[in-house]
Design a protein around this motif. Sequence first.
Motif, mmCIF file in Angstrom:
data_model
loop_
_atom_site.group_PDB
_atom_site.id
_atom_site.type_symbol
_atom_site.label_atom_id
_atom_site.label_comp_id
_atom_site.label_asym_id
_atom_site.label_seq_id
_atom_site.Cartn_x
_atom_site.Cartn_y
_atom_site.Cartn_z
ATOM 1 N N ALA A 197 -28.802 -6.444 17.284
ATOM 2 C CA ALA A 197 -28.187 -5.098 17.960
ATOM 3 C C ALA A 197 -29.181 -3.683 17.545
ATOM 4 C CB ALA A 197 -27.115 -4.519 17.270
ATOM 5 N N LEU A 198 -29.849 -3.706 16.491
ATOM 6 C CA LEU A 198 -30.694 -2.849 16.123
ATOM 7 C C LEU A 198 -31.904 -2.943 16.628
ATOM 8 C CD1 LEU A 198 -30.339 -2.418 12.248
ATOM 9 C CD2 LEU A 198 -29.576 -0.782 13.855
ATOM 10 N N THR A 215 -31.622 -0.123 6.962
ATOM 11 C CA THR A 215 -31.737 -0.370 5.613
ATOM 12 C C THR A 215 -30.638 -1.339 5.172
ATOM 13 O OG1 THR A 215 -33.006 1.369 4.902
ATOM 14 C CG2 THR A 215 -31.874 0.306 3.294
ATOM 15 N N PHE A 216 -31.096 -2.726 4.733
ATOM 16 C CA PHE A 216 -29.846 -3.638 4.296
ATOM 17 C C PHE A 216 -30.144 -3.926 2.785
ATOM 18 C CE2 PHE A 216 -31.093 -4.400 8.590
ATOM 19 C CZ PHE A 216 -29.716 -4.912 9.201
ATOM 20 N N TYR A 217 -28.995 -3.411 2.089
ATOM 21 C CA TYR A 217 -29.157 -3.444 0.559
ATOM 22 C C TYR A 217 -28.577 -4.842 0.427
ATOM 23 C CZ TYR A 217 -30.088 1.356 0.501
ATOM 24 O OH TYR A 217 -30.779 2.463 0.457
ATOM 25 N N LEU A 218 -29.441 -5.652 -0.332
ATOM 26 C CA LEU A 218 -29.401 -7.327 -0.773
ATOM 27 C C LEU A 218 -29.010 -7.427 -2.003
ATOM 28 C CD1 LEU A 218 -30.820 -7.381 2.271
ATOM 29 C CD2 LEU A 218 -32.188 -9.257 1.304
ATOM 30 N N ILE A 219 -27.798 -8.019 -2.132
ATOM 31 C CA ILE A 219 -27.524 -8.803 -3.533
ATOM 32 C C ILE A 219 -28.297 -10.095 -3.504
ATOM 33 C CG2 ILE A 219 -25.582 -9.599 -5.084
ATOM 34 C CD1 ILE A 219 -23.667 -8.217 -3.034
ATOM 35 N N GLY A 220 -29.246 -9.886 -4.674
ATOM 36 C CA GLY A 220 -30.027 -10.978 -4.881
ATOM 37 C C GLY A 220 -29.446 -12.609 -4.875
ATOM 38 N N GLN A 269 -40.402 -7.836 8.474
ATOM 39 C CA GLN A 269 -41.481 -7.680 9.400
ATOM 40 C C GLN A 269 -41.255 -6.899 10.597
ATOM 41 O OE1 GLN A 269 -42.333 -11.668 10.109
ATOM 42 N NE2 GLN A 269 -43.496 -12.158 8.177
ATOM 43 N N ARG A 270 -40.135 -6.691 10.938
ATOM 44 C CA ARG A 270 -39.750 -5.869 12.270
ATOM 45 C C ARG A 270 -39.592 -4.534 12.016
ATOM 46 N NH1 ARG A 270 -37.494 -10.609 14.132
ATOM 47 N NH2 ARG A 270 -35.293 -9.858 13.646
ATOM 48 N N GLY A 271 -39.710 -4.141 10.672
ATOM 49 C CA GLY A 271 -39.292 -2.592 10.209
ATOM 50 C C GLY A 271 -38.071 -2.358 9.518
ATOM 51 N N HIS A 272 -37.198 -3.236 9.281
ATOM 52 C CA HIS A 272 -36.165 -2.917 8.629
ATOM 53 C C HIS A 272 -36.348 -2.927 7.057
ATOM 54 C CE1 HIS A 272 -33.812 -3.490 12.205
ATOM 55 N NE2 HIS A 272 -34.415 -4.708 12.324
ATOM 56 N N GLU A 273 -35.771 -1.994 6.258
ATOM 57 C CA GLU A 273 -35.792 -2.029 4.784
ATOM 58 C C GLU A 273 -35.109 -3.073 4.272
ATOM 59 O OE1 GLU A 273 -35.359 0.802 1.106
ATOM 60 O OE2 GLU A 273 -34.794 1.552 3.005
ATOM 61 N N LEU A 274 -35.400 -3.769 3.355
ATOM 62 C CA LEU A 274 -34.987 -4.770 2.368
ATOM 63 C C LEU A 274 -34.492 -4.006 0.989
ATOM 64 C CD1 LEU A 274 -36.146 -8.216 2.889
ATOM 65 C CD2 LEU A 274 -34.425 -7.029 4.481
ATOM 66 N N GLY A 275 -33.254 -3.351 0.871
ATOM 67 C CA GLY A 275 -33.030 -2.449 -0.302
ATOM 68 C C GLY A 275 -32.453 -3.326 -1.493
ATOM 69 N N ASN A 276 -32.685 -2.783 -2.643
ATOM 70 C CA ASN A 276 -31.990 -3.344 -3.837
ATOM 71 C C ASN A 276 -30.403 -2.893 -3.996
ATOM 72 O OD1 ASN A 276 -31.425 -4.304 -6.418
ATOM 73 N ND2 ASN A 276 -33.657 -4.175 -6.952
ATOM 74 N N HIS A 277 -29.680 -4.006 -4.020
ATOM 75 C CA HIS A 277 -28.358 -3.834 -4.217
ATOM 76 C C HIS A 277 -27.858 -4.604 -5.569
ATOM 77 C CE1 HIS A 277 -24.502 -1.930 -3.061
ATOM 78 N NE2 HIS A 277 -23.964 -2.871 -2.694
ATOM 79 N N ALA A 278 -28.550 -4.754 -6.316
ATOM 80 C CA ALA A 278 -28.691 -5.274 -7.741
ATOM 81 C C ALA A 278 -28.617 -6.838 -7.672
ATOM 82 C CB ALA A 278 -27.442 -4.843 -8.524
ATOM 83 N N MET A 279 -28.647 -7.615 -8.461
ATOM 84 C CA MET A 279 -28.818 -9.175 -8.612
ATOM 85 C C MET A 279 -27.420 -9.565 -8.427
ATOM 86 S SD MET A 279 -30.759 -11.575 -8.307
ATOM 87 C CE MET A 279 -32.300 -11.133 -9.053
#
Length: 269
Positions: free
Chosen positions: A51-52, A60-65, A82-92
């Motif tokens: 959609a984006l 920004t997508f906050y990923l749980i590792g 690679q398409r410009g979205h951020e993979l943010g840190n949401h802790a492990m």
Amino acid sequence: MLLVSWLAALGLAGPLASQAQGLSVWNNKQCAVVLTYDDAIDADLDRVVPALDSARLRGTFYLIGSSPVVARRLPEWRRAAQRGHELGNHAMFHPCDGSLPGRGFVTPDNDLSKYTVNRAVSEIRANNTLLAAIDGKATRTFAYPCGDRQIGGVYFYDQLKPDFVAARGVMPGLQTAAQVDLSNVQCYAINGQDGTYLVNLVKQAEQSHTLLVFLFHGVGGGHSLNVSLPAHRQLLRYLQANEQRIWVAPMVEVAEKIKQAQPAGAAQK
């Protein structure tokens, strides 16, 4: 900045100059909007990223590792970055403070109240290593699991400030660049509100020339906290139709602009 200097020379360096400087932080647009999506769930890749991309917007997508969706769909996360979205840190492991009211969902293994500060910091840094292996980036932002910021009265993010540009909290609010606390960026958590509500928040940000951060979990299902597909689509259509007035960018890009605009140590708690 030339406009600010010109206003100052005319003796108008009060509200008008402040507003002009604020708009320059938002890429000379009326406001900034950040779309954030928590927890690394299938809906992110199945529905949100397409959609984006279709609307030419980045989030920004906050990923749980430790999320199985990270391991199972790692190439798709890499392509999203690679398409410009951020993979943010949401802790492990997404630890939350189980000692607080309403936290019956917290397991003993992931109870932040039983963590040491060093454990929390180490796990978050380990997740940064994982994320860097996925997207190759050294700069990103953090989001507090459950919005919990303290362990035994200690703000654990204080040790992590060199590792991130900013950290997103969970408290609502619209703020100018000067008001933003980069260690606890305010946001609006969405759960069941309709598209009109979402668009009206954007209109408020436009009128006040402020930062608006959305916090989503499920989009069209996939999480107990959810926004419907029509509501999410209505928001994206409004943002796309008004791109000349609204700066939509990942949290890391907006936070970097705010950091550059703020005096050293400003609005940091």
